[in-house]
Structure formats: structure tokens, C-alpha cells
Design an enzyme around this catalytic site. Structure first.
Site, short mmCIF file in Angstrom:
data_model
loop_
_atom_site.label_atom_id
_atom_site.label_comp_id
_atom_site.label_asym_id
_atom_site.label_seq_id
_atom_site.Cartn_x
_atom_site.Cartn_y
_atom_site.Cartn_z
CB VAL A 46 23.39 65.48 19.51
CG1 VAL A 46 23.15 63.99 19.31
CG2 VAL A 46 24.04 66.09 18.27
CE LYS A 47 14.82 65.12 23.71
NZ LYS A 47 13.43 65.40 23.28
CB VAL A 48 22.46 61.16 23.67
CG1 VAL A 48 22.99 59.77 23.97
CG2 VAL A 48 23.18 61.75 22.45
N GLY B 89 17.59 67.43 18.24
CA GLY B 89 17.23 66.33 17.35
C GLY B 89 17.79 65.04 17.93
#
Length: 219
Positions: free
Chosen positions: A83-85, A57
Site C-alpha cells: 500500500v502506497k501512502v 498501489g
């Protein structure tokens, strides 16, 4: 090589999961918007329940502090959350901070060899080079995958390579030949992977002969 599904569509994810071809899921704001749902956290939870594997996400903040805060919230949604950064200067700070707290991070929007190296050093669990978008601007996206595989092997880096922006079955085959860990694949490309005209032709021939054996021709 693991297959992730690049989609936020629940029915498509269920269908691919039933085929045994869904090891995880990647989403982004654009994919989420296509589903027309505003309860994005609830949608991510539903995806996690189906996938039973890593589900990425994406944060939407642009500064490190905001990314870190949002990343912690996303990670708390489900044990499967990643966690997509984005791979920016601020993003690298967030990757280091979140990874330092044991939160798995998928570094996204990666387009260069140096970016692949930087996110691995920052502690990202995954790196997502976008091969299709590189192809769109006249570069060979698979060259970046080859470079990343070589660099990570040179230094025993643990970051897993997710081949992203997959547009065709050849992207998947080339990823496997190069030794990428994962390809994240849109559902329509998954369907293309299994399709071959000789399979269809052969099956039609078998069925025709089976009908003859069963007396279906009337002769």
C-alpha cells in the site's frame, strides 16, 4: 540492489520481467491513468501476476481513516500488494495503523531527511524519496539518498529505501554506489542502462568479421 519497474503498462512489465530485471513494480494514479483503464483493481491484479514481487498501489484518500480503509482493500487484492501512502501528517497515522496490522506500506512523496526518519519510525516497509523531482527544483536528490542510507544504518532501521523519480542511468548507478536497497525505474531508463556506443561498435565489428569467416564478402 533490486530493480522495481515504475509503470502500469503490462507489456512493458512483461518485457522487463523477461530480462530478469523486475523484482517488483510501483504504480501511482498518474501511471494508471496513462493506461486508460478504469478497472484499476483488475489492472493491479494483472501486474501482480506478472511481477511475482511487491507491487505498490497508491491510496487516493487524504484523511487517515480513508487511507486505512482503502489500504486494507488494496492489500486484499493480492499477496504481493504493497500500500502506497503519501508522507503527510494524516499519512503517518495511516502508515502506523496499516503497518501495525501487518500490511506492508510504501511511504511515497518523500523529499526530506526528516520524512525518511518519520516513516521508518511509523513502521513503513519501504520509503520512496523522489530524487528527480528534487533535482528539478535545484537540489541534489542523491544527497537525500545518502542521508537516508546513513540514518537507517545508524539505527538498524528495517525500512527499505526505494529510489524513486529516476530519470537517468546515473541515478541508478549512484543509487547502487550509495547502498540503496531498490531503484524503481521507468522502462525507457531500463533500456538506456544496457546501451553503450562501444558495445554497438564492437558487436558490429564482430559481425563483420564473422561474415568474412563465412565467405559473406565473396572474396
Amino acid at each position: 540492489m533490486k530493480f522495481f519497474i515504475d509503470s502500469a503498462n503490462l507489456e512493458a512489465i512483461r518485457e522487463v520481467k523477461a530480462m530478469g530485471m523486475c523484482d517488483g513494480v510501483t504504480t501511482n494514479p498518474s501511471l494508471m491513468a496513462k493506461e486508460g483503464r478504469t478497472d484499476t483493481d483488475a489492472l493491479l491484479k494483472e501486474i501482480c501476476a506478472i511481477a511475482q514481487g511487491p507491487v505498490s498501489g497508491e491510496v487516493t484518500a487524504l484523511d487517515a481513516a480513508g487511507m486505512i480503509e482503502e489500504g486494507k482493500r488494496l492489500a486484499a487484492l493480492d499477496d504481493h500488494m504493497v500500500v502506497k501512502v503519501p508522507t503527510t501528517y494524516e499519512g503517518l497515522k495511516a502508515i502506523a495503523a496499516l503497518s501495525g496490522e501487518g500490511i506492508p506500506v510504501n511511504a511515497t512523496l518523500v523529499f526530506s531527511t526528516n520524512q525518511c526518519l518519520l516513516v521508518a519510525k511509523a513502521g513503513a516497509a519501504y520509503v520512496s524519496p523522489f530524487v528527480g523531482r528534487l533535482d528539478d527544483v535545484g537540489e541534489d536528490g542523491m544527497d537525500l539518498i545518502a542521508d537516508a542510507v546513513e540514518i537507517y544504518q545508524n539505527y538498524d532501521l528495517e525500512t527499505e529505501i526505494i529510489v524513486a523519480s529516476v530519470r537517468s542511468p546515473m541515478h541508478v548507478a549512484d543509487s547502487a554506489l550509495l547502498g540503496a536497497d531498490i531503484a524503481t525505474i521507468p522502462p525507457d531508463v531500463i533500456k538506456k542502462l544496457v546501451a553503450h556506443p562501444l558495445t554497438d561498435k564492437g558487436l558490429a565489428g564482430f559481425m563483420k568479421d564473422w561474415e568474412k569467416l563465412q565467405g559473406g564478402t565473396g572474396s
